[in-house]
Design a protein around this motif. Structure first.
Motif, PDB file in Angstrom:
ATOM      1  N   ALA A   1      -1.117  -5.853   8.241  1.00  0.00           N
ATOM      2  CA  ALA A   1      -0.980  -4.392   8.243  1.00  0.00           C
ATOM      3  C   ALA A   1      -1.537  -3.797   6.949  1.00  0.00           C
ATOM      4  O   ALA A   1      -2.217  -2.759   6.979  1.00  0.00           O
ATOM      5  N   LEU A   2      -1.258  -4.443   5.823  1.00  0.00           N
ATOM      6  CA  LEU A   2      -1.811  -3.963   4.551  1.00  0.00           C
ATOM      7  C   LEU A   2      -3.330  -3.974   4.580  1.00  0.00           C
ATOM      8  O   LEU A   2      -3.988  -3.013   4.174  1.00  0.00           O
ATOM      9  N   SER A   3      -3.895  -5.079   5.065  1.00  0.00           N
ATOM     10  CA  SER A   3      -5.342  -5.235   5.092  1.00  0.00           C
ATOM     11  C   SER A   3      -5.996  -4.159   5.966  1.00  0.00           C
ATOM     12  O   SER A   3      -7.003  -3.564   5.582  1.00  0.00           O
ATOM     13  N   GLU A   4      -5.425  -3.911   7.118  1.00  0.00           N
ATOM     14  CA  GLU A   4      -5.974  -2.902   8.024  1.00  0.00           C
ATOM     15  C   GLU A   4      -5.974  -1.508   7.387  1.00  0.00           C
ATOM     16  O   GLU A   4      -6.832  -0.675   7.676  1.00  0.00           O
ATOM     17  N   ALA A   5      -4.967  -1.276   6.536  1.00  0.00           N
ATOM     18  CA  ALA A   5      -4.851   0.039   5.889  1.00  0.00           C
ATOM     19  C   ALA A   5      -5.624   0.109   4.572  1.00  0.00           C
ATOM     20  O   ALA A   5      -5.580   1.134   3.881  1.00  0.00           O
ATOM     21  N   GLY A   6      -6.324  -0.982   4.226  1.00  0.00           N
ATOM     22  CA  GLY A   6      -7.087  -1.003   2.980  1.00  0.00           C
ATOM     23  C   GLY A   6      -6.214  -1.125   1.752  1.00  0.00           C
ATOM     24  O   GLY A   6      -6.617  -0.719   0.649  1.00  0.00           O
ATOM     25  N   LEU A   7      -5.016  -1.690   1.916  1.00  0.00           N
ATOM     26  CA  LEU A   7      -4.085  -1.855   0.798  1.00  0.00           C
ATOM     27  C   LEU A   7      -4.041  -3.310   0.362  1.00  0.00           C
ATOM     28  O   LEU A   7      -4.287  -4.217   1.156  1.00  0.00           O
ATOM     29  N   GLU A   8      -3.709  -3.535  -0.899  1.00  0.00           N
ATOM     30  CA  GLU A   8      -3.612  -4.893  -1.422  1.00  0.00           C
ATOM     31  C   GLU A   8      -2.172  -5.223  -1.769  1.00  0.00           C
ATOM     32  O   GLU A   8      -1.422  -4.366  -2.258  1.00  0.00           O
ATOM     33  N   GLU A   9      -1.792  -6.466  -1.523  1.00  0.00           N
ATOM     34  CA  GLU A   9      -0.467  -6.937  -1.918  1.00  0.00           C
ATOM     35  C   GLU A   9      -0.415  -7.035  -3.443  1.00  0.00           C
ATOM     36  O   GLU A   9      -1.370  -7.476  -4.076  1.00  0.00           O
TER      37      GLU A   9
ATOM     38  N   TYR B   1       4.125  -7.082  11.262  1.00  0.00           N
ATOM     39  CA  TYR B   1       3.076  -6.060  11.311  1.00  0.00           C
ATOM     40  C   TYR B   1       3.680  -4.695  11.666  1.00  0.00           C
ATOM     41  O   TYR B   1       3.367  -3.678  11.023  1.00  0.00           O
ATOM     42  N   THR B   2       4.551  -4.665  12.679  1.00  0.00           N
ATOM     43  CA  THR B   2       5.161  -3.408  13.116  1.00  0.00           C
ATOM     44  C   THR B   2       5.980  -2.771  11.999  1.00  0.00           C
ATOM     45  O   THR B   2       5.921  -1.548  11.785  1.00  0.00           O
ATOM     46  N   ALA B   3       6.754  -3.593  11.280  1.00  0.00           N
ATOM     47  CA  ALA B   3       7.571  -3.071  10.178  1.00  0.00           C
ATOM     48  C   ALA B   3       6.696  -2.451   9.096  1.00  0.00           C
ATOM     49  O   ALA B   3       6.954  -1.322   8.630  1.00  0.00           O
ATOM     50  N   THR B   4       5.662  -3.164   8.693  1.00  0.00           N
ATOM     51  CA  THR B   4       4.797  -2.687   7.617  1.00  0.00           C
ATOM     52  C   THR B   4       3.984  -1.479   8.066  1.00  0.00           C
ATOM     53  O   THR B   4       3.791  -0.515   7.308  1.00  0.00           O
TER      54      THR B   4
ATOM     55  N   ARG C   1       2.300   3.586   0.354  1.00  0.00           N
ATOM     56  CA  ARG C   1       1.126   2.807  -0.040  1.00  0.00           C
ATOM     57  C   ARG C   1       1.472   1.647  -0.969  1.00  0.00           C
ATOM     58  O   ARG C   1       0.663   0.757  -1.176  1.00  0.00           O
ATOM     59  N   SER C   2       2.660   1.662  -1.542  1.00  0.00           N
ATOM     60  CA  SER C   2       3.122   0.538  -2.366  1.00  0.00           C
ATOM     61  C   SER C   2       4.350  -0.055  -1.682  1.00  0.00           C
ATOM     62  O   SER C   2       5.431   0.538  -1.701  1.00  0.00           O
ATOM     63  N   ILE C   3       4.152  -1.205  -1.054  1.00  0.00           N
ATOM     64  CA  ILE C   3       5.189  -1.794  -0.198  1.00  0.00           C
ATOM     65  C   ILE C   3       5.488  -3.222  -0.660  1.00  0.00           C
ATOM     66  O   ILE C   3       4.605  -4.081  -0.668  1.00  0.00           O
ATOM     67  N   ALA C   4       6.727  -3.463  -1.043  1.00  0.00           N
ATOM     68  CA  ALA C   4       7.158  -4.804  -1.459  1.00  0.00           C
ATOM     69  C   ALA C   4       7.584  -5.612  -0.248  1.00  0.00           C
ATOM     70  O   ALA C   4       7.940  -5.056   0.798  1.00  0.00           O
TER      71      ALA C   4
END
Length: 329
Positions: free
Chosen positions: A199-207, A163-166, A175-178
């Motif tokens: 972390a993605l979910s909290e930021a409203g981002l999708e894998e 979580y901390t890394a992301t 916003r685009s994180i592999a």
């Protein structure tokens, strides 16, 4: 000369039951123990003094069972455990678990050729550890949760680390994180992935599935996964590698392809191995407490051997190490 197999056969019990009975393990009933001891008497069986009788004597040795004895992560862990062992007047034997159930390490555990063991080897099954651990043979398990009376778990909060890394990448504007993972069955990789997704979910981002690849926790795997990602034609703005070895492989792949880090893509790793700060660019990573975890595991083992009560689980936290491989978007 009679063997323990001969004793088990004459007593009509399993080999493991005969071993427990001869070691005085409380899991064996008095009736069964009596039957095994009588068979041993008839066969004039004598246990190997080196292999065991922990009831009467100690080997003054502890075992450290690892998946692999090479690599920067394991060398630091071995050193920290060895320091505690020597301070307590004990020798340390380090064994590789390569080979799984047929490995020398499993045989070493079953025969209890030490006074206790520290195990960081996911390929040794839970059942083996649960069956082997006992009041005279404590086992401390690292990076793995097993519930048993004679097992103690030393864990690192991989979810928090992932979580901390992301989150660090998101806070830098990415916003685009592999995510480049370890083996699919890796406990550590799964935890770090959970933190990444949170972390993605909290930021409203999708894998994006095209940006989730496996590098098997090795440098070559990170290199190959990165090359594959580059060949897809569209790069994420940042990559979270599940460990530093893969991240270093990724840095090489980006350099060979003329892709600047962090100018074109940001990179973050996990572990904070010693070489991480010396690569180009110096690697931003999540430090997990390798030496502290090894020292804690060893101290706990000696506390148990000394008759002290300890908790069944200990959780250590990770730390962000900011260097130069992550840039703002």
């Amino acid at each position: 000369m009679a063997t323990i197999k001969d004793v088990a056969k004459l007593a009509g019990v399993a080999l493991s039951t005969a071993s427990y009975a001869l070691s005085g393990d409380s899991r064996v009933s008095a009736k069964t123990r009596s039957k095994v001891l009588e068979a041993a008497r008839q066969l004039n069986y004598r246990k190997n003094g080196f292999a065991m009788d922990l009831k009467r004597s100690r080997t003054k040795t502890i075992a450290l069972i690892l998946t692999d004895l090479s690599g920067p992560y394991y060398s630091e862990l071995i050193r920290s455990v060895q320091e505690v062992a020597l301070a307590n007047g004990y020798d340390l034997i380090a064994c590789s678990s390569i080979g799984g159930r047929d490995s020398t390490a499993v045989k070493f555990l079953r025969e209890k050729r030490a006074d206790g063991a520290i195990v960081l080897a996911p390929n040794i099954r839970d059942e083996v550890l649960i069956e082997t651990a006992g009041p005279r043979f404590p086992i401390v398990v690292m990076d793995r949760e097993i519930s048993s009376e004679y097992l103690v778990n030393v864990l690192v909060d991989g979810v928090q680390g992932g979580y901390t890394a992301t989150r660090h990448l998101i806070d830098a504007g990415h916003r685009s994180i592999a995510y480049i993972s370890g083996p699919n069955d890796s406990y550590d990789s799964q935890l770090r992935y959970q933190g990444y997704l949170r972390a993605l979910s909290e930021a409203g981002l999708e894998e994006q599935s095209k940006w989730r690849l496996s590098g098997n926790f090795v440098r070559e795997g990170g290199y190959n996964a990165t090359k594959m990602m580059i060949m897809q034609g569209s790069l994420p703005s940042a990559v979270f590698y599940g460990n530093d070895e893969m991240a270093i492989g990724g840095l090489k792949a980006f350099e060979e392809s003329g892709i600047s880090v962090p100018g074109d893509v940001s990179v973050i790793g996990f572990d904070d191995i010693q070489i991480a700060e010396y690569v180009n660019p110096p690697l931003t990573t999540i430090r997990q407490p390798k030496s502290e975890a090894g020292s804690l595991a060893a101290h706990l083992l000696f506390q148990i051997l000394g008759g002290e009560e300890v908790n069944k689980e200990y959780m250590l936290t990770t730390e962000m190490m900011e260097r130069e491989s992550v840039g703002k978007k």
